[in-house]
Write a protein that holds these residues in place. Structure first.
Motif, short mmCIF file in Angstrom:
data_model
loop_
_atom_site.label_atom_id
_atom_site.label_comp_id
_atom_site.label_asym_id
_atom_site.label_seq_id
_atom_site.Cartn_x
_atom_site.Cartn_y
_atom_site.Cartn_z
N GLY A 178 0.82 -1.22 0.00
CA GLY A 178 0.00 0.00 0.00
C GLY A 178 0.85 1.26 0.00
N ASP A 179 0.18 2.38 0.15
CA ASP A 179 0.85 3.69 0.09
C ASP A 179 1.03 4.28 1.48
OD1 ASP A 179 0.90 3.76 -2.77
OD2 ASP A 179 -1.24 4.20 -2.71
N VAL A 180 2.15 4.96 1.66
CA VAL A 180 2.45 5.71 2.89
C VAL A 180 2.63 7.16 2.49
CG1 VAL A 180 4.02 5.99 4.83
CG2 VAL A 180 3.57 3.70 3.92
N MET A 181 1.74 8.02 2.96
CA MET A 181 1.76 9.43 2.59
C MET A 181 2.20 10.28 3.78
SD MET A 181 0.67 8.64 -0.33
CE MET A 181 0.17 10.01 -1.28
N THR A 182 3.20 11.11 3.58
CA THR A 182 3.69 11.99 4.65
C THR A 182 3.59 13.46 4.27
OG1 THR A 182 5.95 11.76 3.84
CG2 THR A 182 5.27 10.24 5.59
N ASP A 183 2.91 13.76 3.18
CA ASP A 183 2.79 15.15 2.74
C ASP A 183 1.73 15.89 3.56
OD1 ASP A 183 0.15 15.25 0.74
OD2 ASP A 183 1.13 13.28 0.90
N SER A 184 1.84 17.20 3.56
CA SER A 184 0.96 18.03 4.39
C SER A 184 -0.51 17.95 3.96
CB SER A 184 1.42 19.48 4.41
OG SER A 184 1.44 20.01 3.10
N LEU A 185 -0.79 17.73 2.68
CA LEU A 185 -2.17 17.62 2.22
C LEU A 185 -2.87 16.44 2.88
CD1 LEU A 185 -4.56 18.41 0.44
CD2 LEU A 185 -3.57 16.96 -1.35
N HIS A 186 -2.26 15.27 2.83
CA HIS A 186 -2.86 14.09 3.44
C HIS A 186 -2.93 14.23 4.96
CE1 HIS A 186 -2.18 12.26 -0.49
NE2 HIS A 186 -3.18 11.46 -0.14
N GLN A 187 -1.94 14.85 5.55
CA GLN A 187 -1.96 15.06 7.00
C GLN A 187 -3.13 15.96 7.40
OE1 GLN A 187 2.07 16.48 7.32
NE2 GLN A 187 2.74 14.59 8.31
N MET A 188 -3.36 17.02 6.64
CA MET A 188 -4.45 17.94 6.96
C MET A 188 -5.82 17.29 6.75
SD MET A 188 -3.03 21.61 5.61
CE MET A 188 -4.50 22.45 6.14
N ILE A 189 -5.95 16.48 5.71
CA ILE A 189 -7.22 15.81 5.43
C ILE A 189 -7.61 14.92 6.60
CG2 ILE A 189 -8.32 14.04 3.99
CD1 ILE A 189 -6.76 15.26 1.60
N TYR A 190 -6.65 14.22 7.17
CA TYR A 190 -6.94 13.26 8.24
C TYR A 190 -6.70 13.82 9.64
CZ TYR A 190 -7.73 9.66 4.81
OH TYR A 190 -8.27 8.93 3.79
N ALA A 191 -6.48 15.10 9.76
CA ALA A 191 -6.24 15.72 11.08
C ALA A 191 -7.52 15.91 11.87
CB ALA A 191 -5.54 17.07 10.91
N THR A 192 -8.66 15.89 11.22
CA THR A 192 -9.93 16.08 11.93
C THR A 192 -10.88 14.94 11.61
OG1 THR A 192 -10.84 17.39 10.12
CG2 THR A 192 -9.75 18.60 11.88
#
Length: 65
Positions: free
Chosen positions: A13-27
């Motif tokens: 699978g994929d591991v995403m560490t970019d700020s876009l994915h972090q912000m999407i899943y922050a809430t």
């Protein structure tokens, strides 16, 4: 620093560490907000096992959505 590239090498699978994915899943549906260190999209059960092993090794918790 946590080596998420190591996790990515050990799973399909994929591991995403970019700020876009972090912000999407922050809430979630609550008012609570916590920025994740990474977002993982496992493809199968072996990927989930790798995530659990990685979390134990790095002493980090993870949330499942």
């Amino acid at each position: 620093m946590i080596d998420f590239e190591q996790l990515a090498r050990n799973m399909k699978g994929d591991v995403m560490t970019d700020s876009l994915h972090q912000m999407i899943y922050a809430t979630d549906a609550s008012a609570y907000r916590e920025m994740p260190l990474a977002v993982v999209y496992p493809r199968d059960a072996s990927d989930v096992k790798e995530c659990i092993k990685f979390a134990r090794k790095t002493k980090k918790e993870f949330n499942q959505y």
